[in-house]
Write an enzyme that holds these catalytic residues in place. Structure first.
Site, PDB file in Angstrom:
ATOM      1  N   ALA A   9     -18.658  -0.195  30.646  1.00  0.00           N
ATOM      2  CA  ALA A   9     -18.559   1.199  29.868  1.00  0.00           C
ATOM      3  C   ALA A   9     -18.088   2.027  31.069  1.00  0.00           C
ATOM      4  CB  ALA A   9     -20.002   1.666  29.649  1.00  0.00           C
ATOM      5  N   TYR A 152      -5.488 -14.554  25.685  1.00  0.00           N
ATOM      6  CA  TYR A 152      -6.414 -13.437  25.266  1.00  0.00           C
ATOM      7  C   TYR A 152      -6.381 -13.364  23.670  1.00  0.00           C
ATOM      8  CZ  TYR A 152      -7.425  -8.668  24.481  1.00  0.00           C
ATOM      9  OH  TYR A 152      -8.125  -7.388  23.983  1.00  0.00           O
ATOM     10  N   ALA A 154      -6.821 -15.945  21.576  1.00  0.00           N
ATOM     11  CA  ALA A 154      -7.794 -17.053  21.383  1.00  0.00           C
ATOM     12  C   ALA A 154      -9.192 -16.642  21.664  1.00  0.00           C
ATOM     13  CB  ALA A 154      -7.524 -18.401  22.290  1.00  0.00           C
ATOM     14  N   LYS A 156     -10.357 -13.638  21.550  1.00  0.00           N
ATOM     15  CA  LYS A 156     -10.559 -12.326  20.828  1.00  0.00           C
ATOM     16  C   LYS A 156     -10.734 -12.954  19.320  1.00  0.00           C
ATOM     17  CE  LYS A 156     -10.927  -9.119  23.545  1.00  0.00           C
ATOM     18  NZ  LYS A 156     -12.257  -8.470  23.881  1.00  0.00           N
ATOM     19  N   ILE A 185      -4.549   0.509  22.123  1.00  0.00           N
ATOM     20  CA  ILE A 185      -5.005   1.655  22.415  1.00  0.00           C
ATOM     21  C   ILE A 185      -4.818   2.004  23.647  1.00  0.00           C
ATOM     22  CG2 ILE A 185      -7.471   2.969  22.701  1.00  0.00           C
ATOM     23  CD1 ILE A 185      -6.659   1.691  19.859  1.00  0.00           C
TER      24      ILE A 185
HETATM   25  P1  NAD Z   1     -10.392  -1.588  30.103  1.00  0.00           P
HETATM   26  O1  NAD Z   1      -9.737  -2.592  30.837  1.00  0.00           O
HETATM   27  O2  NAD Z   1     -10.035   0.046  30.369  1.00  0.00           O
HETATM   28  O3  NAD Z   1     -12.050  -1.579  30.163  1.00  0.00           O
HETATM   29  C1  NAD Z   1     -12.592  -2.885  30.180  1.00  0.00           C
HETATM   30  C2  NAD Z   1     -13.983  -2.831  31.090  1.00  0.00           C
HETATM   31  O4  NAD Z   1     -14.600  -4.000  31.024  1.00  0.00           O
HETATM   32  C3  NAD Z   1     -13.767  -2.063  32.629  1.00  0.00           C
HETATM   33  O5  NAD Z   1     -14.607  -1.099  32.729  1.00  0.00           O
HETATM   34  C4  NAD Z   1     -14.043  -3.354  33.362  1.00  0.00           C
HETATM   35  O6  NAD Z   1     -14.577  -3.014  34.548  1.00  0.00           O
HETATM   36  C5  NAD Z   1     -15.096  -4.118  32.363  1.00  0.00           C
HETATM   37  N1  NAD Z   1     -15.375  -5.556  32.758  1.00  0.00           N
HETATM   38  C6  NAD Z   1     -14.435  -6.455  32.878  1.00  0.00           C
HETATM   39  N2  NAD Z   1     -14.935  -7.512  33.355  1.00  0.00           N
HETATM   40  C7  NAD Z   1     -16.433  -7.262  33.350  1.00  0.00           C
HETATM   41  C8  NAD Z   1     -17.242  -8.063  33.792  1.00  0.00           C
HETATM   42  N3  NAD Z   1     -17.418  -9.620  33.909  1.00  0.00           N
HETATM   43  N4  NAD Z   1     -18.535  -7.601  33.623  1.00  0.00           N
HETATM   44  C9  NAD Z   1     -18.783  -6.382  33.162  1.00  0.00           C
HETATM   45  N5  NAD Z   1     -17.692  -5.585  32.886  1.00  0.00           N
HETATM   46  C10 NAD Z   1     -16.329  -5.839  32.941  1.00  0.00           C
HETATM   47  O7  NAD Z   1     -10.154  -1.819  28.645  1.00  0.00           O
HETATM   48  P2  NAD Z   1     -10.231  -1.275  27.402  1.00  0.00           P
HETATM   49  O8  NAD Z   1      -9.053  -0.979  26.921  1.00  0.00           O
HETATM   50  O9  NAD Z   1     -11.145   0.035  27.279  1.00  0.00           O
HETATM   51  O10 NAD Z   1     -10.897  -2.534  26.504  1.00  0.00           O
HETATM   52  C11 NAD Z   1     -12.336  -2.396  26.134  1.00  0.00           C
HETATM   53  C12 NAD Z   1     -12.540  -3.774  25.066  1.00  0.00           C
HETATM   54  O11 NAD Z   1     -11.543  -3.527  24.051  1.00  0.00           O
HETATM   55  C13 NAD Z   1     -12.196  -5.017  25.786  1.00  0.00           C
HETATM   56  O12 NAD Z   1     -13.105  -6.158  25.212  1.00  0.00           O
HETATM   57  C14 NAD Z   1     -10.721  -5.294  25.010  1.00  0.00           C
HETATM   58  O13 NAD Z   1     -10.142  -6.787  25.097  1.00  0.00           O
HETATM   59  C15 NAD Z   1     -10.596  -4.774  23.740  1.00  0.00           C
HETATM   60  N6  NAD Z   1      -9.453  -4.145  23.337  1.00  0.00           N
HETATM   61  C16 NAD Z   1      -8.732  -3.058  23.823  1.00  0.00           C
HETATM   62  C17 NAD Z   1      -7.386  -3.042  23.321  1.00  0.00           C
HETATM   63  C18 NAD Z   1      -6.460  -1.977  24.069  1.00  0.00           C
HETATM   64  O14 NAD Z   1      -5.384  -1.631  23.348  1.00  0.00           O
HETATM   65  N7  NAD Z   1      -6.925  -1.213  25.007  1.00  0.00           N
HETATM   66  C19 NAD Z   1      -6.967  -3.523  22.065  1.00  0.00           C
HETATM   67  C20 NAD Z   1      -7.740  -4.612  21.474  1.00  0.00           C
HETATM   68  C21 NAD Z   1      -9.021  -4.828  22.201  1.00  0.00           C
END
Ligand code: NAD
Length: 243
Positions: A9, A152, A154, A156, A185
């Site tokens: 978060a 990735y 797979a 998700k 996003i």
């Molecule tokens: P981001 O990289 O900005 O944030 C991801 C967060 O997860 C970071 O704070 C990171 O430190 C944390 N994290 C990673 N590995 C970790 C671990 N082992 N333990 C604890 N924390 C960990 O990415 P985001 O865009 O905010 O993505 C959030 C979620 O949404 C992810 O699951 C991502 O796959 C999903 N998502 C994002 C997008 C996009 O376009 N940004 C699209 C689809 C899905």
């Protein structure tokens, strides 16, 4: 006051979700892995809004650390009402055949086993009180599949299968399990992409733009709310109409 635990978060969608829950009057447990400063700054921002948030360090792929964290959150906040499995990684894009096995395992360790570790640790709390909600972060690629994002995608897709099956298993205990599938996003996860890449991608998005973390956060908060009390096992796409 209700409590939500959000993994990963300290930034991006997780951060926006923490702020949105706080604005709606929830206590927020902010999980981070390495970014302690950013996580603490988020808690300060929430305190500045009159809310309550605390930081909890754990690598979600570390089962023991996750169990300690969940017990600590439950002890310090008295209860946990909602778990948001947000932590995720994408690593580099590339052909499946060029992908190192170690990188594939890293992605599954975080995106799939991380989600399972947190869920397994929290389910006994939820079953005991016969309530609780789990919201998992999938992706548009988990539904449609993305070229050069095979591992990735797979991982998700596994989030979706897990969500649907667990929703059926936990429904008799009054627990709802859903997932949100964001499209493209605007977060650090996509920071490596050029302006031209983003513009080209937006041509495929019916709404013609990339999404904001805030827009995903609001969908997560909806699924956590009483307004979603009869919704379980669903995938809510937040993708501008892409899929
Ligand atoms: P981001 O990289 O900005 O944030 C991801 C967060 O997860 C970071 O704070 C990171 O430190 C944390 N994290 C990673 N590995 C970790 C671990 N082992 N333990 C604890 N924390 C960990 O990415 P985001 O865009 O905010 O993505 C959030 C979620 O949404 C992810 O699951 C991502 O796959 C999903 N998502 C994002 C997008 C996009 O376009 N940004 C699209 C689809 C899905």
């Amino acid at each position: 006051m209700k409590t939500v635990l959000i993994t990963g978060a300290s930034r991006g969608i997780g951060r926006a979700t923490a702020l949105e829950f706080a604005k709606n009057g929830w206590q927020v447990a902010v999980n981070y892995n390495k970014s302690e400063t950013a996580a603490k700054e988020l808690c300060d921002e929430i305190a500045g809004l009159g809310g309550c948030a605390k930081v909890y360090q754990a690598d979600v792929s570390d089962c023991d650390a996750v169990c300690r964290m969940i017990n600590q959150v439950a002890a310090e906040f008295g209860d946990i009402d909602v778990l948001v499995n947000n932590a995720g990684i994408a690593l580099t894009q590339g052909l499946f055949t060029d992908f190192a096995d170690s990188d594939a395992r890293r992605i599954f360790d975080t995106n799939v086993f991380g989600m399972m570790n947190c869920t397994r640790a929290i389910v006994p709390h939820f079953v005991n009180k016969k309530s609780g909600k789990i919201i998992n972060l999938s992706s548009v690629w988990g539904i449609a599949g993305g070229s050069c994002e095979v591992i990735y995608s797979a991982s998700k897709a596994a989030v979706i299968g897990f969500t649907k099956a667990l929703a059926k298993e936990l429904a008799p205990s009054g627990i709802c399990v859903n997932c949100v599938a964001p499209g493209f996003i605007d977060t650090d996860m996509n920071a490596h992409l050029s302006k031209a890449d983003i513009e080209a991608f937006c041509e495929d998005v019916p709404l013609g733009r990339i999404g904001k973390a805030q827009e995903v956060a609001e969908s997560i908060c909806f699924l956590a709310s009483e307004d979603a009390s009869y919704i379980t096992g669903q995938v809510l796409s937040v993708d501008g109409g892409l899929v």
